[in-house]
Each structure stands twice: as C-alpha cells, then as structure tokens.
Design a protein around this motif. Structure first.
Motif, PDB file in Angstrom:
ATOM      1  N   UNK A  24       1.039  -1.144  -0.094  1.00 58.43           N
ATOM      2  CA  UNK A  24      -0.005   0.067   0.102  1.00 58.43           C
ATOM      3  C   UNK A  24       0.969   1.287   0.016  1.00 58.43           C
ATOM      4  N   UNK A  25       0.715   1.968  -1.133  1.00 59.40           N
ATOM      5  CA  UNK A  25       1.505   3.136  -1.037  1.00 59.40           C
ATOM      6  C   UNK A  25       0.922   4.137  -2.102  1.00 59.40           C
ATOM      7  N   UNK A  26       0.516   5.428  -1.621  1.00 60.95           N
ATOM      8  CA  UNK A  26       0.179   6.357  -2.826  1.00 60.95           C
ATOM      9  C   UNK A  26       1.225   6.863  -3.765  1.00 60.95           C
ATOM     10  N   UNK A  27       2.191   6.501  -3.817  1.00 56.28           N
ATOM     11  CA  UNK A  27       3.327   6.896  -4.529  1.00 56.28           C
ATOM     12  C   UNK A  27       3.472   5.711  -5.851  1.00 56.28           C
ATOM     13  N   UNK A  28       3.172   5.986  -7.147  1.00 57.55           N
ATOM     14  CA  UNK A  28       3.039   4.936  -7.725  1.00 57.55           C
ATOM     15  C   UNK A  28       4.551   4.163  -8.194  1.00 57.55           C
ATOM     16  N   UNK A  29       5.446   4.946  -8.164  1.00 61.51           N
ATOM     17  CA  UNK A  29       6.871   4.603  -8.560  1.00 61.51           C
ATOM     18  C   UNK A  29       7.415   3.684  -7.350  1.00 61.51           C
ATOM     19  N   UNK A  30       7.127   3.933  -6.013  1.00 63.43           N
ATOM     20  CA  UNK A  30       7.344   3.422  -4.906  1.00 63.43           C
ATOM     21  C   UNK A  30       6.589   1.974  -4.593  1.00 63.43           C
ATOM     22  N   UNK A  31       5.236   2.197  -4.956  1.00 60.71           N
ATOM     23  CA  UNK A  31       4.466   0.806  -4.962  1.00 60.71           C
ATOM     24  C   UNK A  31       5.152  -0.058  -6.028  1.00 60.71           C
TER      25      UNK A  31
END
Length: 141
Positions: A24-31
C-alpha cells in the motif's frame, strides 16, 4: 528501495517461504518498485494506492503480510495498522517511513498491542528479509 551492497547480497540468509503480500503506497513508483522486488523474491503481490481500499482488501483477503507507507492521504499507515489489528488480528503490518525510527513518537501504538514493524526508507532488501524472518516466514532448515 536499496538493493544493498554486493557484500550484503552475497550474505547467506535463511530462505523465506513464498508470501501473499499487499503493498500500500500512494506513490506509484514506490509501490511498483517494492512490488517488483517482492515478486522477484517469489512472493505474490497485490498493490493498492488508496489505503481505504487496502483496508477492505486486507480485512477480507488471504494475505500473509501488508506493507504500507506511513504518510498517505485519507488513512495513514499507522491508522491502517491499528484498524487491521482489530479486523485481522493475525495479519502482520510492516510500516515504511521516511522519518528516522528513533524520531517516531508513540511507536507502541502502531499495531495495538503487537510490537511495531517499522523500516525506514530507503528500504534495504536485507532489512526487509530480516523482518520477514523475524515475523516467522522463514523456511525450516
């Protein structure tokens, strides 16, 4: 996410069983990067950008682990962990944060009675592996 030094990559580590992980992460790249690393290690990964949707998935799903960013809109990783502690008591939650762990206040409140599993960014693959082993996901020798 830091792949780690060559020395770290060459360390002998206990194998981890394949897991079903919700990232779960709102940052696409990190996810995407975290999901790719977990998949490369043999885990089945689902991702979610909205922590509210992740809460619904995790409370009704068959996940072994939830890995969540700490700072997200609508529902922080801290709150997600606390709610999941009530809805899915056996489901471990690993929180990722850019804040140094020693600066976090009220760490004991992360998971309502369970010790918090918190790692700082950039996440090192060896640290992640160590936490997964501590959580009991290692394969027997």
């Amino acid at each position: 996410i830091d792949q780690g030094s060559q020395a770290e990559c060459n360390e002998t580590v206990a194998p981890i069983r394949p897991l079903k992980v919700l990232v779960v992460d709102d940052e696409p790249l990190a996810r995407q990067v975290l999901a790719a690393i977990l998949a490369a290690d043999g885990h089945t990964v689902e991702t979610e950008s909205d922590p509210r949707e992740a809460l619904a998935k995790a409370s009704h799903g068959t996940f072994d682990l939830v890995i969540s960013d700490r700072a997200m809109p609508y529902l922080s990783g801290d709150r997600l962990a606390r709610v999941l502690a009530r809805l899915a008591p056996g489901l471990p939650v690993l929180i990722l944060t850019g804040t140094p762990v020693e600066k976090l206040r009220h760490r004991a409140s992360f998971t309502a009675g369970r010790p918090p599993h918190v790692l700082t960014k950039p996440l090192r693959r060896g640290e992640l592996h160590h936490v997964l082993f501590e959580l009991g996901f290692g394969l027997p020798p």
